[in-house]
Design an enzyme around this catalytic site. Sequence first.
Site, PDB file in Angstrom:
ATOM      1  N   LYS A  34       0.821  -1.208   0.000  1.00  0.00           N
ATOM      2  CA  LYS A  34       0.000   0.000   0.000  1.00  0.00           C
ATOM      3  C   LYS A  34       0.856   1.259   0.000  1.00  0.00           C
ATOM      4  O   LYS A  34       0.610   2.209   0.732  1.00  0.00           O
ATOM      5  CB  LYS A  34      -0.934  -0.010   1.218  1.00  0.00           C
ATOM      6  CG  LYS A  34      -1.871  -1.208   1.228  1.00  0.00           C
ATOM      7  CD  LYS A  34      -2.821  -1.170   2.386  1.00  0.00           C
ATOM      8  CE  LYS A  34      -3.713  -2.376   2.470  1.00  0.00           C
ATOM      9  NZ  LYS A  34      -4.332  -2.805   1.262  1.00  0.00           N
ATOM     10  N   CYS A  35       1.839   1.261  -0.857  1.00  0.00           N
ATOM     11  CA  CYS A  35       2.840   2.324  -0.903  1.00  0.00           C
ATOM     12  C   CYS A  35       2.798   2.993  -2.275  1.00  0.00           C
ATOM     13  O   CYS A  35       2.402   2.382  -3.266  1.00  0.00           O
ATOM     14  CB  CYS A  35       4.218   1.686  -0.650  1.00  0.00           C
ATOM     15  SG  CYS A  35       5.637   2.766  -0.871  1.00  0.00           S
ATOM     16  N   GLY A  36       3.236   4.239  -2.335  1.00  0.00           N
ATOM     17  CA  GLY A  36       3.324   4.922  -3.619  1.00  0.00           C
ATOM     18  C   GLY A  36       4.280   4.244  -4.593  1.00  0.00           C
ATOM     19  O   GLY A  36       4.183   4.433  -5.798  1.00  0.00           O
ATOM     20  N   PHE A  37       5.185   3.420  -4.064  1.00  0.00           N
ATOM     21  CA  PHE A  37       6.142   2.709  -4.907  1.00  0.00           C
ATOM     22  C   PHE A  37       5.709   1.266  -5.209  1.00  0.00           C
ATOM     23  O   PHE A  37       6.454   0.527  -5.855  1.00  0.00           O
ATOM     24  CB  PHE A  37       7.524   2.693  -4.245  1.00  0.00           C
ATOM     25  CG  PHE A  37       8.131   4.056  -4.098  1.00  0.00           C
ATOM     26  CD1 PHE A  37       8.614   4.747  -5.195  1.00  0.00           C
ATOM     27  CD2 PHE A  37       8.207   4.657  -2.854  1.00  0.00           C
ATOM     28  CE1 PHE A  37       9.167   6.010  -5.065  1.00  0.00           C
ATOM     29  CE2 PHE A  37       8.763   5.922  -2.702  1.00  0.00           C
ATOM     30  CZ  PHE A  37       9.237   6.601  -3.809  1.00  0.00           C
ATOM     31  N   THR A  38       4.520   0.867  -4.757  1.00  0.00           N
ATOM     32  CA  THR A  38       4.076  -0.516  -4.930  1.00  0.00           C
ATOM     33  C   THR A  38       4.084  -0.941  -6.399  1.00  0.00           C
ATOM     34  O   THR A  38       4.327  -2.108  -6.711  1.00  0.00           O
ATOM     35  CB  THR A  38       2.685  -0.719  -4.292  1.00  0.00           C
ATOM     36  OG1 THR A  38       2.780  -0.431  -2.898  1.00  0.00           O
ATOM     37  CG2 THR A  38       2.170  -2.138  -4.472  1.00  0.00           C
TER      38      THR A  38
END
Length: 160
Positions: A34-38
């Site tokens: 659930k990360c901007g980098f996922t």
Amino acid sequence: MSIYDFTVKDIDGKEVSMSKYKDKVLLIVNVASKCGFTGQYEGLENLFEKYKNEDFMILGFPSNQFANQEPGTNEEIKEFCSLTFGVNFDMFSKVDVNGDDATPLYKYLKSNSPGVLGTEAIKWNFTKFLIDKNGKIIQRYGSVTEPKDIEPKIVELLGK
């Protein structure tokens, strides 16, 4: 001490000796769902598929230490990675990468390849460590480094 002296648990909870990865180029990544980098899962999987038959492996270590971005169980993480990104590279049980409870492998990686200005702490999800076929840490990459940007160095280490 070398990277091959460690034992880790895979995403299903089975003990895995890092010696299993001797003679392979490795990209070790702390991941989160659930990360901007996922979205980097896609780039990681592309690299893995391209070089998996050439002694290359990616090792994904989920961590919930950054803004609660990996809250799920190992089973939920495994399902997410499989269904959302078709991940086939090796995934491991959720770990701490910083602090007193950091997994020994990450303590080793951080102390032997510090980040910017010599800091050891992992700053965020999707920090990557590139390891050569002899277990030597070649480079540490921050979260913003896309997997495709590491490809030339991987190709060089594979001897292509």
